[in-house]
Design a protein around this motif. Structure first.
Motif, PDB file in Angstrom:
ATOM      1  N   SER A 226       0.826  -1.209   0.000  1.00  0.00           N
ATOM      2  CA  SER A 226       0.000   0.000   0.000  1.00  0.00           C
ATOM      3  C   SER A 226       0.859   1.257   0.000  1.00  0.00           C
ATOM      4  O   SER A 226       0.522   2.252  -0.650  1.00  0.00           O
ATOM      5  CB  SER A 226      -0.933  -0.006   1.215  1.00  0.00           C
ATOM      6  OG  SER A 226      -1.810  -1.110   1.184  1.00  0.00           O
ATOM      7  N   LYS A 239      -4.873   9.362   1.224  1.00  0.00           N
ATOM      8  CA  LYS A 239      -5.715   8.305   1.779  1.00  0.00           C
ATOM      9  C   LYS A 239      -4.884   7.365   2.655  1.00  0.00           C
ATOM     10  O   LYS A 239      -5.329   6.946   3.730  1.00  0.00           O
ATOM     11  CB  LYS A 239      -6.384   7.540   0.640  1.00  0.00           C
ATOM     12  CG  LYS A 239      -7.435   6.540   1.097  1.00  0.00           C
ATOM     13  CD  LYS A 239      -8.189   5.950  -0.097  1.00  0.00           C
ATOM     14  CE  LYS A 239      -9.271   4.993   0.390  1.00  0.00           C
ATOM     15  NZ  LYS A 239     -10.057   4.423  -0.730  1.00  0.00           N
ATOM     16  N   GLU A 244      -6.678   5.012   5.692  1.00  0.00           N
ATOM     17  CA  GLU A 244      -7.755   4.318   4.978  1.00  0.00           C
ATOM     18  C   GLU A 244      -7.196   3.163   4.139  1.00  0.00           C
ATOM     19  O   GLU A 244      -6.080   3.242   3.615  1.00  0.00           O
ATOM     20  CB  GLU A 244      -8.500   5.296   4.064  1.00  0.00           C
ATOM     21  CG  GLU A 244      -9.274   6.373   4.790  1.00  0.00           C
ATOM     22  CD  GLU A 244     -10.094   7.207   3.821  1.00  0.00           C
ATOM     23  OE1 GLU A 244     -10.771   6.614   2.948  1.00  0.00           O
ATOM     24  OE2 GLU A 244     -10.035   8.454   3.927  1.00  0.00           O
ATOM     25  N   LYS A 245      -7.981   2.125   4.010  1.00  0.00           N
ATOM     26  CA  LYS A 245      -7.586   0.975   3.196  1.00  0.00           C
ATOM     27  C   LYS A 245      -7.913   1.233   1.732  1.00  0.00           C
ATOM     28  O   LYS A 245      -8.949   1.821   1.421  1.00  0.00           O
ATOM     29  CB  LYS A 245      -8.320  -0.287   3.664  1.00  0.00           C
ATOM     30  CG  LYS A 245      -8.043  -0.672   5.110  1.00  0.00           C
ATOM     31  CD  LYS A 245      -6.620  -1.146   5.306  1.00  0.00           C
ATOM     32  CE  LYS A 245      -6.400  -1.640   6.741  1.00  0.00           C
ATOM     33  NZ  LYS A 245      -5.005  -2.051   6.978  1.00  0.00           N
ATOM     34  N   PHE A 246      -7.054   0.757   0.854  1.00  0.00           N
ATOM     35  CA  PHE A 246      -7.319   0.866  -0.579  1.00  0.00           C
ATOM     36  C   PHE A 246      -8.261  -0.248  -1.012  1.00  0.00           C
ATOM     37  O   PHE A 246      -8.181  -1.380  -0.521  1.00  0.00           O
ATOM     38  CB  PHE A 246      -6.026   0.776  -1.391  1.00  0.00           C
ATOM     39  CG  PHE A 246      -5.071   1.909  -1.147  1.00  0.00           C
ATOM     40  CD1 PHE A 246      -5.520   3.223  -1.106  1.00  0.00           C
ATOM     41  CD2 PHE A 246      -3.718   1.675  -0.962  1.00  0.00           C
ATOM     42  CE1 PHE A 246      -4.641   4.272  -0.894  1.00  0.00           C
ATOM     43  CE2 PHE A 246      -2.835   2.704  -0.749  1.00  0.00           C
ATOM     44  CZ  PHE A 246      -3.296   4.018  -0.700  1.00  0.00           C
ATOM     45  N   THR A 247      -9.132   0.076  -1.952  1.00  0.00           N
ATOM     46  CA  THR A 247      -9.999  -0.953  -2.534  1.00  0.00           C
ATOM     47  C   THR A 247      -9.197  -1.777  -3.539  1.00  0.00           C
ATOM     48  O   THR A 247      -8.101  -1.386  -3.972  1.00  0.00           O
ATOM     49  CB  THR A 247     -11.199  -0.324  -3.260  1.00  0.00           C
ATOM     50  OG1 THR A 247     -10.713   0.421  -4.392  1.00  0.00           O
ATOM     51  CG2 THR A 247     -11.970   0.606  -2.331  1.00  0.00           C
ATOM     52  N   HIS A 248      -9.730  -2.933  -3.901  1.00  0.00           N
ATOM     53  CA  HIS A 248      -9.070  -3.783  -4.902  1.00  0.00           C
ATOM     54  C   HIS A 248      -8.880  -3.020  -6.211  1.00  0.00           C
ATOM     55  O   HIS A 248      -7.818  -3.095  -6.840  1.00  0.00           O
ATOM     56  CB  HIS A 248      -9.906  -5.040  -5.141  1.00  0.00           C
ATOM     57  CG  HIS A 248      -9.364  -5.931  -6.222  1.00  0.00           C
ATOM     58  ND1 HIS A 248      -8.172  -6.595  -6.123  1.00  0.00           N
ATOM     59  CD2 HIS A 248      -9.869  -6.243  -7.467  1.00  0.00           C
ATOM     60  CE1 HIS A 248      -7.946  -7.282  -7.224  1.00  0.00           C
ATOM     61  NE2 HIS A 248      -8.968  -7.090  -8.059  1.00  0.00           N
ATOM     62  N   GLU A 249      -9.897  -2.284  -6.626  1.00  0.00           N
ATOM     63  CA  GLU A 249      -9.817  -1.528  -7.883  1.00  0.00           C
ATOM     64  C   GLU A 249      -8.726  -0.461  -7.808  1.00  0.00           C
ATOM     65  O   GLU A 249      -7.986  -0.243  -8.782  1.00  0.00           O
ATOM     66  CB  GLU A 249     -11.165  -0.874  -8.199  1.00  0.00           C
ATOM     67  CG  GLU A 249     -12.265  -1.838  -8.601  1.00  0.00           C
ATOM     68  CD  GLU A 249     -12.798  -2.666  -7.435  1.00  0.00           C
ATOM     69  OE1 GLU A 249     -12.595  -2.232  -6.270  1.00  0.00           O
ATOM     70  OE2 GLU A 249     -13.385  -3.729  -7.682  1.00  0.00           O
ATOM     71  N   GLU A 250      -8.632   0.202  -6.653  1.00  0.00           N
ATOM     72  CA  GLU A 250      -7.588   1.223  -6.501  1.00  0.00           C
ATOM     73  C   GLU A 250      -6.190   0.608  -6.571  1.00  0.00           C
ATOM     74  O   GLU A 250      -5.283   1.168  -7.191  1.00  0.00           O
ATOM     75  CB  GLU A 250      -7.774   1.958  -5.168  1.00  0.00           C
ATOM     76  CG  GLU A 250      -8.933   2.941  -5.173  1.00  0.00           C
ATOM     77  CD  GLU A 250      -9.159   3.555  -3.805  1.00  0.00           C
ATOM     78  OE1 GLU A 250      -9.625   4.717  -3.752  1.00  0.00           O
ATOM     79  OE2 GLU A 250      -8.883   2.876  -2.784  1.00  0.00           O
ATOM     80  N   LEU A 251      -6.032  -0.539  -5.946  1.00  0.00           N
ATOM     81  CA  LEU A 251      -4.727  -1.215  -5.975  1.00  0.00           C
ATOM     82  C   LEU A 251      -4.359  -1.629  -7.395  1.00  0.00           C
ATOM     83  O   LEU A 251      -3.228  -1.413  -7.851  1.00  0.00           O
ATOM     84  CB  LEU A 251      -4.758  -2.441  -5.058  1.00  0.00           C
ATOM     85  CG  LEU A 251      -4.797  -2.165  -3.551  1.00  0.00           C
ATOM     86  CD1 LEU A 251      -5.023  -3.466  -2.785  1.00  0.00           C
ATOM     87  CD2 LEU A 251      -3.503  -1.498  -3.090  1.00  0.00           C
ATOM     88  N   ASP A 253      -5.523  -0.442 -10.298  1.00  0.00           N
ATOM     89  CA  ASP A 253      -5.277   0.734 -11.152  1.00  0.00           C
ATOM     90  C   ASP A 253      -3.935   1.380 -10.830  1.00  0.00           C
ATOM     91  O   ASP A 253      -3.192   1.781 -11.736  1.00  0.00           O
ATOM     92  CB  ASP A 253      -6.400   1.761 -10.973  1.00  0.00           C
ATOM     93  CG  ASP A 253      -7.714   1.303 -11.588  1.00  0.00           C
ATOM     94  OD1 ASP A 253      -7.683   0.343 -12.386  1.00  0.00           O
ATOM     95  OD2 ASP A 253      -8.766   1.906 -11.267  1.00  0.00           O
TER      96      ASP A 253
END
Length: 704
Positions: A226, A239, A244-251, A253
């Motif tokens: 992260s 973030k 805050e945790k990153f979403t799968h989509e954010e990771l 991308d």
């Protein structure tokens, strides 16, 4: 933008599909020899449904190592092309050789690909080939990721390999799939992006492994990933700092963008033997690796020499680059082409921007190793093979409405040479024709005649490179040769002044032959004969002066010590005599020849040896050994400088050419493949007196 491409199923059925440049991926597999590139290619093709069996390098039945010499040597020698289609994406795979003698294949792959997968053995870790592949990727600004292979080996140590990758290649290295190990065995694989734990069933099927035990410290790995992701974008950094945790989509991308920009180098792991992790890798090839469309415009030069940028646009005029050529004795010439813009269609006329000529596109093929699938056309971003065309590697082909040229590939320069002779008398012309085909295929080879020794010299990147070339010459073109160490191109000259007579007299009835000259010979700074005349009173008629000079010129081609060419001689015709009836041009040519041979003997003839300028780059730890090696080879070190790469030093020196025949192998062995060098002809110096007798004896032995 769209293109029609075939899907090859296991039962051989062919179905046409449509792709654009945003849904094409071109990847090159590179890494140290034995790190599992070909096995990984085989596993990917099998899991993607292209093949119905899993071939093995040891069995000689893999898709990408299909030539007879690759099967016999059980290693990759040529860069091969395969492809698969999955989840709406077409992926072209270039499997490159890992042996240093075939470095030209890695250069081809790095140029044509949009991303490089660098394989690293979990058993043996980072080697020189790993570093060279990484350097190749960074030099070409090719996005890249590491694939740790052989994860199933009992001596595998993923943790050590990951640590060493970070140490060697920096903070951009970021794991995305890791093995979880208990009692020295892998119990599951954790996907850090999906945050899921997987294991594999007996048939290689992916199964949910449940939540991992706390002892595996997955949270720490996710936190480190992260942090690397946050570095790629300001909003993501904010973030991350806010906890805050990153979403799968954010990771996905962020890593996708980080790979394209070079800010993230992901690390995943696979077993090509039991196929563990291969399906996850296929998924992330589609999701994470950049397409040609995403990498942006390609720089080129227009017909006026101005720099232009070419977009991956199917509707634009055609422009494409030939990055590889194969001289197939059965199919004919095969040209591997990366389409940059427009549509490459079979039967359409194109302009070769390199030569200015025009020709029609031949049959177009998609390849899966040696399997060929004919296609009607290829579009922007795709890789295709054209047959039986006169285009060559490094040529740009384009539409006549927009003639552009793309930068050429810079191939490694040859550093090892052998003399080649036909084994069977009369095969010389066959060798020449076959060699020309092989030179079109491999631009890291040269084949030419030495101007001094008149030997045919084949040069490449090492013994194995030469051996495989000669093997293809025999099996592919039916020509067998014998090789030897090339002769050194010595020359002869004189060191003092002398005056000699050359007298030619012959009487055999009728007109005789008579020529008489006195010539002064002396050293001078010239590669050519310097001829002057200083004759008084008509002792030698002026009309015979050209004959005297011609006789001397002919003799300069062969000296008196070893028969090598003579340089640095000034000859002055000072006196002589003639006969009004028996003198002729031939008589004075013979007289000049006699004078030359005698003059050379009296003027202290010496041998000159060629001296080369050498730049050798070695790891800092090897500089002392290399200095000692150069001294042993009569080299003269001129200086040392940092090489511009980590822990490497470049030594500049001058070295006799006679001492360089096996230098390539010595450098490779001393530095374990990390060293590189270039040689350029510099000048001629006098051969040390203690070596002259041996050279003369060697020459006389060759003549006998």
């Amino acid at each position: 933008m769209s293109s029609v491409q075939p899907t090859v199923y296991m039962n051989g059925e062919i179905k046409l599909k449509t792709y654009d440049s945003a849904h094409i991926k071109n990847i090159t597999l590179a890494g140290h020899s034995g790190s599992g590139k070909t096995a990984l290619c085989e596993a990917i093709l099998y899991k993607a449904g292209v093949t119905d069996r899993l071939g093995k390098v040891a069995d000689g039945n893999t898709v990408s190592d299909y030539t007879p010499i690759e099967i016999s040597k059980k290693c990759s020698i040529y860069t091969s092309l395969s492809y698969y289609e999955k989840d709406g994406v077409k992926v072209n795979i270039l499997d490159t050789p890992g042996l240093f003698d075939y470095a030209g294949g890695v250069v081809e792959g790095a140029y044509a690909a949009d991303c490089m997968l660098i394989t690293v053995s979990a058993k043996s870790g980072i080697h020189v080939g790993t570093k060279k592949a990484y350097d190749n990727a960074t030099a070409h600004k090719t996005p890249h990721m590491f694939v740790v292979t052989k994860i199933d080996d009992e001596n595998a140590n993923f943790s050590n390999v990951l640590t060493n990758l970070k140490t060697e290649f920096g903070s951009t290295v970021c794991p995305i799939v890791v093995p979880l190990i208990k009692d020295n065995k892998i119990v599951s694989y954790y996907d850090l992006l999906a945050m899921k734990n997987y294991k594999y069933g007996p048939k290689g099927e992916l199964l949910d492994a449940g939540e991992p035990e706390p002892t595996y410290r997955i949270d720490g790995l996710i936190e480190a990933m992260s942090e690397a992701v946050a570095e790629t974008d300001e909003e993501l950094m904010m973030k991350f700092l806010e906890g805050e945790k990153f979403t799968h989509e954010e990771l996905v991308d962020a890593i996708h963008n980080g790979i394209a920009s070079g800010m993230i180098t992901p690390v995943t792991c696979v077993s090509s033997l039991d196929l563990a992790g291969v399906d996850i890798l296929i998924d992330y090839i589609a999701k994470l690796l950049p397409s040609p469309h995403e990498l942006g415009d390609v720089k080129a030069t227009d017909a006026d020499g101005n720099e232009v940028k070419i977009a991956h646009d199917n509707d634009a005029p055609l422009s494409a680059f030939v990055f590889k050529t194969v001289a197939d004795p059965f199919v004919g010439k095969m040209s591997f082409i990366k389409v940059i813009s427009g549509k490459l269609e079979s039967g359409k006329e194109i302009v070769n921007a390199t030569t200015g000529g025009t020709e029609k596109i031949g049959k177009l093929l998609n390849l899966v190793g040696k399997k060929q699938v004919e296609v009607p056309f290829a579009t922007a971003g795709d890789i295709v093979v054209a047959t039986k065309m006169s285009i060559n590697t490094n040529d740009t082909i384009c539409d006549a409405s927009r003639v552009v040229s793309f930068p050429k590939i810079s191939f490694p320069k040859p550093c090892y040479s052998v003399c080649v002779k036909a084994k069977t008398q009369g095969d010389e012309s066959k060798i020449s024709g076959a060699m020309q085909r092989l030179l079109e295929e491999d631009l890291s080879l040269t084949y030419k005649q030495d101007d001094t020794t008149f030997e045919q010299i084949l040069s490449g990147l090492g013994e194995q490179h030469i051996d495989s070339t000669l093997s293809k010459l025999k099996t592919g073109f039916g020509v067998d040769v014998i090789t030897s160490v090339p002769k050194v191109s010595y020359k002869e000259t004189i060191r003092k002044k002398c005056k000699v007579q050359g007298r030619h007299k012959k009487q055999s009835g009728g007109h005789g032959q008579y020529g008489d000259v006195w010539i002064e010979f002396e050293p001078c700074d010239s590669d050519e004969l310097v001829f002057e005349e200083n004759v008084f009173g008509g002792a030698v008629p002026r009309n015979f002066f050209p004959a005297v000079e011609k006789g001397l010129q002919d003799c300069m081609k062969k000296g008196v010590l070893t028969g090598f060419p003579v340089v640095g001689v000034k000859a002055t015709l000072v006196d002589g005599s003639y006969h009004p009836v028996d003198s002729s041009e031939m008589s004075f040519k013979m007289a000049a020849s006699i004078a030359f041979k005698e003059g050379m003997k009296q003027a202290s003839p010496v041998l000159l040896e060629p001296i080369d300028s050498l730049e050798v780059t070695v790891p800092d730890a090897n500089t002392g050994d290399m200095m000692g090696e150069l001294n042993k080879r009569r080299g003269r070190v001129l200086g040392m400088n940092p090489a511009g790469k980590k822990d490497l030093t470049t030594i500049t020196a001058e070295i006799p050419e006679s001492e360089t025949h096996d230098f390539a192998m010595v450098v490779r062995q001393m530095t374990r493949g990390m060293g590189e060098f270039t040689l350029e002809k510099l000048r001629y110096d006098q051969l040390p007196a203690n070596l002259v007798d041996a050279v003369i004896a060697e020459f006389k032995t060759d003549e006998e």
